[in-house]
Design an enzyme around this catalytic site. Sequence first.
Site, short mmCIF file in Angstrom:
data_model
loop_
_atom_site.label_atom_id
_atom_site.label_comp_id
_atom_site.label_asym_id
_atom_site.label_seq_id
_atom_site.Cartn_x
_atom_site.Cartn_y
_atom_site.Cartn_z
CE LYS A 173 51.75 28.04 41.53
NZ LYS A 173 51.86 29.24 42.34
N GLY A 233 53.00 48.51 50.15
CA GLY A 233 53.75 47.67 49.10
C GLY A 233 53.73 48.17 47.64
CG HIS A 256 50.16 28.83 37.67
ND1 HIS A 256 49.14 27.80 38.06
CD2 HIS A 256 49.75 29.77 38.03
CE1 HIS A 256 48.35 28.26 38.79
NE2 HIS A 256 48.42 29.40 38.53
CG HIS A 257 54.43 31.42 35.72
ND1 HIS A 257 55.44 31.39 36.59
CD2 HIS A 257 53.55 32.03 36.46
CE1 HIS A 257 55.29 31.90 37.66
NE2 HIS A 257 53.97 32.20 37.79
CG MET A 265 42.29 39.57 46.53
SD MET A 265 41.95 41.02 47.65
CE MET A 265 42.18 40.31 49.24
CB ALA A 321 57.73 50.22 44.82
#
Length: 266
Positions: free
Chosen positions: A158, A7, A154-155, A124, A9
């Site tokens: 979301k 993944g 959060h932005h 992570m 890109a």
Amino acid sequence: MRIGIAGCAGRMGRMLVRAVLDAPEACLVAGCERPGHPSLGVDVGVLAGAAAIGVSVGADAEEVFTLADAVIDFSMPEATTAHARLAATHRVALVAGTTGLGEPQHAALADAARLTPVVQAANMSVGVNLLLALTRQVAALLGPDYDIEIVEMHHRHKVDAPSGTALALGAAAADGRRVALPAAAIRSRDGITGARPAGAIGFATLRGGDVVGEHTVIFAGEGERIELTHKASSRQVFAAGAVRAALWTAGRPPGLYGMRDVLGIG
Ligand code: NAD
């Protein structure tokens, strides 16, 4: 360590490329994308806004697993099962960061973990994983006289609430208190709610702007309050944690590990 990225890109994939290139102990040897992706054939260094490194984006995931010692996968749940099987076949360590995994994907990761090291975590970031451990520890030490509230922001884009990380923090607090989160959780409040039930773990959700992710765990007692806060200002923290996890797998026996193991706070 030779690292491959599945993944590569994607938004996280490009960050992972930069994080691997920045790690002196790591060498980026391969990256793959889904068949038909417009970035196929492009140099992965260029894709991530760095200099060309002579490795181009491929469509063959198996090739990545034949070239790498560890593969970092931040793609889609549908790809996780196949990547877990490839990791097992080639005895290559797998860092599985893709979220939204269902039972089949978790089973595939567990199967692979019998043959090779697998690190799986929905978040992570080193800081968030430390916050999880501290929350568990503080909840256990303070006991039920301290009310636990978890506030997250959060932005504006979301779509889910509370965030998965907020719920994981709630689960860590519940674990520290030796109670089950579903029974203790109050996920929102509105109107005449009555007094706060003893032992509740409350959640409050804020949304706005471009906030990457902020979480505070409040322990409110009589006469004092403790607050543990984590603020992410860049998705780079997730990539850095994933690369740290990949490097940590070197020489490890097969097993299903989490970031607690990687950070030594398990
Ligand atoms: P994205 O959509 O920008 O990138 C995903 C990439 O995977 C895309 O480029 C897509 O083409 C590619 N892909 C799809 N199928 C593939 C396949 N079979 N083989 C190879 N590549 C394939 O999404 P993103 O924002 O980069 O997030 C990716 C995943 O990582 C999501 O599940 C997201 O929730 C998760 N994530 C995890 C953490 C964490 O800390 N664990 C942090 C951020 C995001």
